[in-house]
Write an enzyme that holds these catalytic residues in place. Structure first.
Site, PDB file in Angstrom:
ATOM      1  N   ASP A   1       0.842  -1.076   0.088  1.00  0.00           N
ATOM      2  CA  ASP A   1      -0.126   0.060  -0.134  1.00  0.00           C
ATOM      3  C   ASP A   1       0.877   1.456   0.204  1.00  0.00           C
ATOM      4  OD1 ASP A   1      -2.253   1.585  -0.072  1.00  0.00           O
ATOM      5  OD2 ASP A   1      -2.677   1.244   2.117  1.00  0.00           O
TER       6      ASP A   1
ATOM      7  N   HIS B   1       2.425   3.450  -9.191  1.00  0.00           N
ATOM      8  CA  HIS B   1       2.470   2.151  -9.274  1.00  0.00           C
ATOM      9  C   HIS B   1       3.517   1.456  -9.972  1.00  0.00           C
ATOM     10  CE1 HIS B   1      -1.802   2.112  -7.769  1.00  0.00           C
ATOM     11  NE2 HIS B   1      -2.022   2.933  -8.564  1.00  0.00           N
TER      12      HIS B   1
ATOM     13  N   LEU C   1      11.778 -20.155  -5.339  1.00  0.00           N
ATOM     14  CA  LEU C   1      10.847 -19.356  -4.654  1.00  0.00           C
ATOM     15  C   LEU C   1       9.618 -19.731  -5.176  1.00  0.00           C
ATOM     16  CD1 LEU C   1      10.597 -16.772  -2.475  1.00  0.00           C
ATOM     17  CD2 LEU C   1      10.688 -15.151  -4.686  1.00  0.00           C
TER      18      LEU C   1
HETATM   19  C1  FPP Z   1      -1.686   0.367  -3.280  1.00  0.00           C
HETATM   20  O1  FPP Z   1      -1.391   1.635  -3.577  1.00  0.00           O
HETATM   21  C2  FPP Z   1      -1.141  -0.559  -4.334  1.00  0.00           C
HETATM   22  C3  FPP Z   1      -2.032  -1.267  -5.485  1.00  0.00           C
HETATM   23  C4  FPP Z   1      -3.444  -0.898  -5.806  1.00  0.00           C
HETATM   24  C5  FPP Z   1      -1.622  -2.458  -6.140  1.00  0.00           C
HETATM   25  C6  FPP Z   1      -0.421  -2.210  -7.060  1.00  0.00           C
HETATM   26  C7  FPP Z   1       0.650  -2.576  -6.918  1.00  0.00           C
HETATM   27  C8  FPP Z   1       1.584  -2.842  -7.907  1.00  0.00           C
HETATM   28  C9  FPP Z   1       1.571  -2.076  -9.197  1.00  0.00           C
HETATM   29  C10 FPP Z   1       2.907  -3.050  -7.449  1.00  0.00           C
HETATM   30  C11 FPP Z   1       2.945  -4.868  -7.727  1.00  0.00           C
HETATM   31  C12 FPP Z   1       2.810  -5.187  -9.093  1.00  0.00           C
HETATM   32  C13 FPP Z   1       3.051  -6.409  -9.508  1.00  0.00           C
HETATM   33  C14 FPP Z   1       3.065  -6.775 -10.802  1.00  0.00           C
HETATM   34  C15 FPP Z   1       3.164  -7.833  -8.606  1.00  0.00           C
HETATM   35  P1  FPP Z   1      -2.568   2.774  -3.537  1.00  0.00           P
HETATM   36  O2  FPP Z   1      -2.873   3.230  -4.918  1.00  0.00           O
HETATM   37  O3  FPP Z   1      -3.687   2.050  -2.812  1.00  0.00           O
HETATM   38  O4  FPP Z   1      -1.801   3.723  -2.680  1.00  0.00           O
HETATM   39  P2  FPP Z   1      -2.381   4.972  -1.673  1.00  0.00           P
HETATM   40  O5  FPP Z   1      -3.124   3.989  -0.593  1.00  0.00           O
HETATM   41  O6  FPP Z   1      -1.285   5.729  -1.394  1.00  0.00           O
HETATM   42  O7  FPP Z   1      -3.456   5.663  -2.545  1.00  0.00           O
END
Ligand code: FPP
Length: 249
Positions: A22, A39, A133
């Site tokens: 997060d 992201h 892994l």
């Molecule tokens: C939360 O940040 C993250 C996500 C919604 C998931 C996205 C994750 C990735 C792109 C990295 C992993 C990727 C792979 C391919 C394994 P948020 O948008 O909720 O952040 P905020 O809480 O600060 O708004």
């Protein structure tokens, strides 16, 4: 696996680490960048985490990449995330395969685009013999979705006369859950400052140690992982038993 099968040892390296990544959006906003840039930085962090977990002898890493609820984000953000997943799969799979990583995906696949689904199947096939892994990517995943689809699986067995409802126990239930063949996470890490599970692995996290950090996911690195592992190493895991009885029959 739902109930710890053997005595928990005083291991400081968990066998299975699950991560709620997060904070990408806030990381980007604090730099005046669009959320998608957060992201993208998040994908880099995920890559570094896979490497760091491999180096530390962690056997299973489960990453919450896109939740059932994330479908409700603005359409532009969902598209950006899906594009990123597709690119990341195209770019990373060969190297993961070369490094002995087995890839698995859990979640409701049917809502994902056909090209992502195809890459997922091909990545799973390409890496299925690897065992250094196991990297599980939760995509379109929700803990409640997982329980519902497990209940449907059990109901089908009952309907087909294969299963007696009285025989439904924790073992039968966990056979139908997405992580059925894997041990439960020993450690859950959540970055980004919130202290909740957000519909992640509701069943499997029953006895996991929960580690919350304010660090935003794109800033989380090997040193952050080591802090989480030090926290884990200091925990007294009793699995509902009395401290001095753990490990005895
Ligand atoms: C939360 O940040 C993250 C996500 C919604 C998931 C996205 C994750 C990735 C792109 C990295 C992993 C990727 C792979 C391919 C394994 P948020 O948008 O909720 O952040 P905020 O809480 O600060 O708004």
């Amino acid at each position: 696996m739902t109930v710890p099968s053997g005595p928990p040892s005083a291991q400081s390296v968990p066998e299975h680490v699950a991560v709620i990544m997060d904070g990408n959006g806030r990381w980007a906003r604090s730099r005046g960048m669009p959320r998608a840039a957060g992201h993208r930085a998040g994908v880099k962090s995920a890559r570094a985490m896979v490497e760091a977990c491999g180096e530390r002898g962690i056997r299973v890493l489960t990453l919450f990449a896109f939740s059932s609820e994330n479908w409700s984000r603005p359409r532009s953000e969902v598209s950006a995330l899906m594009k990123l997943m597709l690119e990341a799969l195209g770019r990373e799979v060969n190297e993961l395969a070369r490094n002995g990583v087995q890839l698995r995906f859990v979640g409701a696949r049917q809502r994902l685009s056909a090209d992502i689904q195809e890459r997922m199947i091909s990545a799973e096939r390409q890496t299925s013999d690897n065992d250094k892994l196991i990297l599980v990517i939760a995509l379109g995943y929700g803990g409640r979705w997982d329980l519902v689809q497990a209940a449907q699986g059990l109901a089908r067995e009952v309907q087909n006369g294969i299963l007696d409802p009285e025989a439904i126990d924790e073992e039968a239930m966990s056979r139908y859950l997405s992580l059925s063949t894997l041990p439960d996470p020993d450690l859950l890490i959540r970055t980004g400052g919130e202290s909740r599970i957000s519909n992640f692995l509701l069943w499997n996290l029953a006895y996991s140690e929960l580690y919350f950090t304010d660090c935003l996911w794109p800033d989380f690195d090997a040193a952050g992982l080591d802090e989480a592992l030090a926290f884990f190493g200091g925990r007294d895991r009793r699995f509902g038993r009395v401290a001095d009885k753990v490990g005895s029959a």
